[in-house]
Design a protein around this motif. Structure first.
Motif, mmCIF file in Angstrom:
data_model
loop_
_atom_site.group_PDB
_atom_site.id
_atom_site.type_symbol
_atom_site.label_atom_id
_atom_site.label_comp_id
_atom_site.label_asym_id
_atom_site.label_seq_id
_atom_site.Cartn_x
_atom_site.Cartn_y
_atom_site.Cartn_z
ATOM 1 N N ILE A 126 40.069 38.319 57.467
ATOM 2 C CA ILE A 126 41.184 39.225 57.784
ATOM 3 C C ILE A 126 42.503 38.642 57.288
ATOM 4 C CG2 ILE A 126 42.499 40.257 59.686
ATOM 5 C CD1 ILE A 126 39.901 40.379 61.277
ATOM 6 N N SER A 127 42.605 37.320 57.255
ATOM 7 C CA SER A 127 43.846 36.667 56.828
ATOM 8 C C SER A 127 44.194 36.976 55.369
ATOM 9 C CB SER A 127 43.747 35.158 57.029
ATOM 10 O OG SER A 127 42.628 34.630 56.333
ATOM 11 N N TYR A 128 43.251 37.544 54.611
ATOM 12 C CA TYR A 128 43.502 37.924 53.215
ATOM 13 C C TYR A 128 44.663 38.908 53.104
ATOM 14 C CZ TYR A 128 42.452 39.689 48.478
ATOM 15 O OH TYR A 128 42.521 40.058 47.166
ATOM 16 N N THR A 129 44.920 39.666 54.182
ATOM 17 C CA THR A 129 46.021 40.644 54.164
ATOM 18 C C THR A 129 47.376 39.961 53.977
ATOM 19 O OG1 THR A 129 46.141 40.555 56.586
ATOM 20 C CG2 THR A 129 44.804 42.301 55.623
ATOM 21 N N LEU A 130 47.466 38.669 54.307
ATOM 22 C CA LEU A 130 48.730 37.951 54.134
ATOM 23 C C LEU A 130 49.098 37.784 52.659
ATOM 24 C CD1 LEU A 130 48.526 35.032 56.736
ATOM 25 C CD2 LEU A 130 50.124 36.951 56.751
ATOM 26 N N SER A 131 48.094 37.561 51.831
ATOM 27 C CA SER A 131 48.364 37.301 50.417
ATOM 28 C C SER A 131 47.224 37.808 49.542
ATOM 29 C CB SER A 131 48.568 35.795 50.200
ATOM 30 O OG SER A 131 48.824 35.504 48.844
ATOM 31 N N PRO A 132 47.072 39.127 49.439
ATOM 32 C CA PRO A 132 45.991 39.660 48.583
ATOM 33 C C PRO A 132 46.314 39.434 47.110
ATOM 34 C CG PRO A 132 47.371 41.441 49.420
ATOM 35 C CD PRO A 132 47.867 40.186 50.066
ATOM 36 N N ASN A 133 45.437 38.743 46.412
ATOM 37 C CA ASN A 133 45.652 38.525 44.979
ATOM 38 C C ASN A 133 44.317 38.272 44.290
ATOM 39 O OD1 ASN A 133 45.308 35.396 44.510
ATOM 40 N ND2 ASN A 133 46.526 35.601 46.390
ATOM 41 N N PHE A 134 44.300 38.507 42.997
ATOM 42 C CA PHE A 134 43.077 38.400 42.223
ATOM 43 C C PHE A 134 42.535 36.979 42.173
ATOM 44 C CE2 PHE A 134 44.412 42.527 40.482
ATOM 45 C CZ PHE A 134 43.198 43.198 40.471
ATOM 46 N N ASN A 135 43.428 35.987 42.119
ATOM 47 C CA ASN A 135 42.962 34.599 42.002
ATOM 48 C C ASN A 135 42.049 34.219 43.158
ATOM 49 O OD1 ASN A 135 44.380 34.167 39.646
ATOM 50 N ND2 ASN A 135 46.205 33.424 40.681
ATOM 51 N N VAL A 136 42.499 34.501 44.387
ATOM 52 C CA VAL A 136 41.710 34.157 45.567
ATOM 53 C C VAL A 136 40.437 35.000 45.618
ATOM 54 C CG1 VAL A 136 41.662 34.181 48.085
ATOM 55 C CG2 VAL A 136 43.698 33.388 46.898
ATOM 56 N N PHE A 137 40.560 36.293 45.361
ATOM 57 C CA PHE A 137 39.401 37.190 45.433
ATOM 58 C C PHE A 137 38.333 36.769 44.430
ATOM 59 C CE2 PHE A 137 36.904 40.945 44.529
ATOM 60 C CZ PHE A 137 36.713 41.514 45.786
ATOM 61 N N ASN A 138 38.743 36.513 43.202
ATOM 62 C CA ASN A 138 37.785 36.135 42.166
ATOM 63 C C ASN A 138 37.163 34.773 42.433
ATOM 64 O OD1 ASN A 138 38.461 38.523 40.909
ATOM 65 N ND2 ASN A 138 39.877 37.579 39.468
ATOM 66 N N LEU A 139 37.967 33.858 42.975
ATOM 67 C CA LEU A 139 37.436 32.551 43.333
ATOM 68 C C LEU A 139 36.387 32.675 44.438
ATOM 69 C CD1 LEU A 139 37.807 29.556 42.613
ATOM 70 C CD2 LEU A 139 39.457 29.395 44.487
ATOM 71 N N ALA A 140 36.617 33.623 45.347
ATOM 72 C CA ALA A 140 35.646 33.877 46.418
ATOM 73 C C ALA A 140 34.331 34.408 45.839
ATOM 74 C CB ALA A 140 36.216 34.859 47.437
ATOM 75 N N VAL A 141 34.444 35.310 44.875
ATOM 76 C CA VAL A 141 33.238 35.848 44.228
ATOM 77 C C VAL A 141 32.455 34.720 43.557
ATOM 78 C CG1 VAL A 141 32.379 37.365 42.392
ATOM 79 C CG2 VAL A 141 34.241 38.133 43.866
ATOM 80 N N THR A 142 33.173 33.824 42.874
ATOM 81 C CA THR A 142 32.535 32.683 42.216
ATOM 82 C C THR A 142 31.827 31.794 43.229
ATOM 83 O OG1 THR A 142 34.311 32.703 40.574
ATOM 84 C CG2 THR A 142 32.913 30.759 40.647
ATOM 85 N N ALA A 143 32.527 31.483 44.335
ATOM 86 C CA ALA A 143 31.936 30.622 45.369
ATOM 87 C C ALA A 143 30.709 31.280 45.990
ATOM 88 C CB ALA A 143 32.977 30.323 46.444
ATOM 89 N N MET A 144 30.768 32.593 46.192
ATOM 90 C CA MET A 144 29.632 33.316 46.772
ATOM 91 C C MET A 144 28.415 33.241 45.846
ATOM 92 S SD MET A 144 29.176 37.400 47.453
ATOM 93 C CE MET A 144 29.094 37.648 45.667
ATOM 94 N N ILE A 145 28.628 33.525 44.570
ATOM 95 C CA ILE A 145 27.534 33.494 43.598
ATOM 96 C C ILE A 145 26.908 32.108 43.541
ATOM 97 C CG2 ILE A 145 26.965 33.675 41.140
ATOM 98 C CD1 ILE A 145 29.113 35.855 40.936
ATOM 99 N N GLN A 146 27.753 31.077 43.525
ATOM 100 C CA GLN A 146 27.247 29.713 43.435
ATOM 101 C C GLN A 146 26.426 29.333 44.663
ATOM 102 O OE1 GLN A 146 27.814 27.446 40.605
ATOM 103 N NE2 GLN A 146 25.984 26.775 41.704
#
Length: 401
Positions: free
Chosen positions: A303-323
């Protein structure tokens, strides 16, 4: 810009390599200039990354040692060499393709000249392979999302609600699978996989949570670590953007530092704090730790993503999830021959090779969809050659339309 691909042959008829990549210079002059200019460009780009890596290792190991300096200097040199090889491979390759075939071939002349240089990643240190492959995957994912023209995709990328919900689900998957693997992947929280309290210690007999210290200290320590990391990360980001201009305009650095994303730092701090807090609350509620606590904690902390929504964090999360998902699958089915063969491959290097060449393609066709960071590192490491090629291509298209 996508129309360029459709009318490529008509647009590039009679156009040589000089018109697109090195106006006013011969191929030999251009390549000789690039050999020197790209070396300094890569040094400028890598210095902040080296500083970030050095400080993070020192912070993690709680010491500043010659071993850390030697390790980071070796990685620093490897990063410079890698970027220099890729940039000059593209410079020479573009001209070579033109002189071999007598024309600039649609897509291939843009995407493939750097291919021989990208193969050098197979010989890079493990940290360089990992960090570069993740960075280029994030660049690719952001460009792909921004360049899609489907109405649903357009709505999703503009909606804070959709972005937050998607991040919460991805965060939950990271929490779920990172707990169930032996491997440790970088992310902004780390589930405790075993009870760290010494057995037989009477003072810890009634302790429910897995961490050694009390819950308050455990939560605050995680928040302090993420706050420190966030500040260092923001400082490095501003240095990367400012270093090329500091010599001419020293005030650029102070202006950049005044615009640091403190909301991003607040997000990281709260994100880790919420994850640890929810884990502790759930453990105390049922008087024992459940393997699903990290899944729920990952979901709620998202939920804290609402503080600073940005592509860098979102894409890094996708990478971490896949790994993490891959780590789980490869450990669970480790005896399968297919998994063993796949584990012998250097996925980091393969990812880099494919997506770095896609990055060149994107710089020409989708510069509007690329992140500022991607444009900065592509242009800086290529000594502005990528920018020149993109601008010349755009002018060619505009003059013909």
């Amino acid at each position: 810009m996508t129309a360029i691909s459709k009318y490529w042959n008509e647009l590039t008829t009679g156009v040589d390599c000089a018109a697109l990549t090195h106006p006013g210079k011969s191929c030999n002059e251009h390549i000789r200039f690039q050999l020197g200019a790209t070396l300094w460009g890569n040094v400028q780009f890598v210095i902040p990354i080296w500083m970030l890596r050095f400080f993070l290792l020192a912070y993690t190991r709680r010491a500043v040692s010659w071993e850390i300096a030697r390790q980071t200097l070796f990685e620093f040199s490897a990063m410079i060499a890698n970027g220099w090889i890729v940039s000059n491979s593209w410079s020479a390759g573009f001209c070579a393709i033109y002189h071999t075939f007598g024309r600039i071939i649609n897509n291939y002349s843009i995407s493939l000249p750097g291919l021989p240089g990208t193969l050098a990643m197979f010989w890079m240190p493990a940290y360089v392979q990992m960090s570069h492959s993740r960075a280029i995957f994030n660049v690719f994912l952001e460009c792909w999302i921004k360049s899609r023209e489907h109405p649903v995709m357009e709505y999703a990328r503009e909606s804070r609600l959709v972005g937050t919900v998607a991040f919460m689900l991805i965060s939950a998957l990271i929490g779920h699978y990172s707990l169930r693997t032996k491997a440790v992947e970088f992310w902004f929280f780390a589930p405790l996989k075993k009870d760290l309290n010494p057995t037989g210690d009477k003072r810890q007999a009634n302790k429910v949570c897995y961490h050694r210290e009390d819950c308050r200290s455990y939560i605050l320590d995680g928040m302090k670590t993420c706050f420190t990391f966030g500040m260092i990360l923001e400082l490095a980001r501003k240095l990367i953007a400012s270093i090329p201009k500091i010599r001419k305009h020293p005030s650029t650095l102070f202006h950049a530092l005044s615009r640091m994303r403190f909301k991003f730092v607040a997000f990281l701090t709260l994100y880790n704090g919420l994850f640890r807090l929810v884990n502790c609350l759930l453990a105390h509620h049922r008087r024992k730790v459940s393997p699903y606590d990290s899944t729920l904690a990952g979901l709620i902390s998202g939920i804290s993503y609402t503080l600073s929504p940005n592509f860098n964090v979102f894409n890094l999360a996708v990478t971490a999830m896949i790994q993490n998902v891959w780590n789980y699958v490869s450990e669970k089915y480790a005896r399968l021959e297919l998994i063993q063969r796949m584990n012998r491959l250097s996925f980091s290097s393969i990812t880099w090779i494919i997506l770095m060449n896609y990055n060149m393609y994107s710089r020409a066709y989708y510069p509007y969809a690329m992140s500022k960071y991607a444009l900065k590192f592509t242009d800086l490491c290529s000594s502005s050659q990528a920018c020149t090629a993109s601008e010349c291509l755009a002018k060619l298209f505009l003059s013909a339309s």
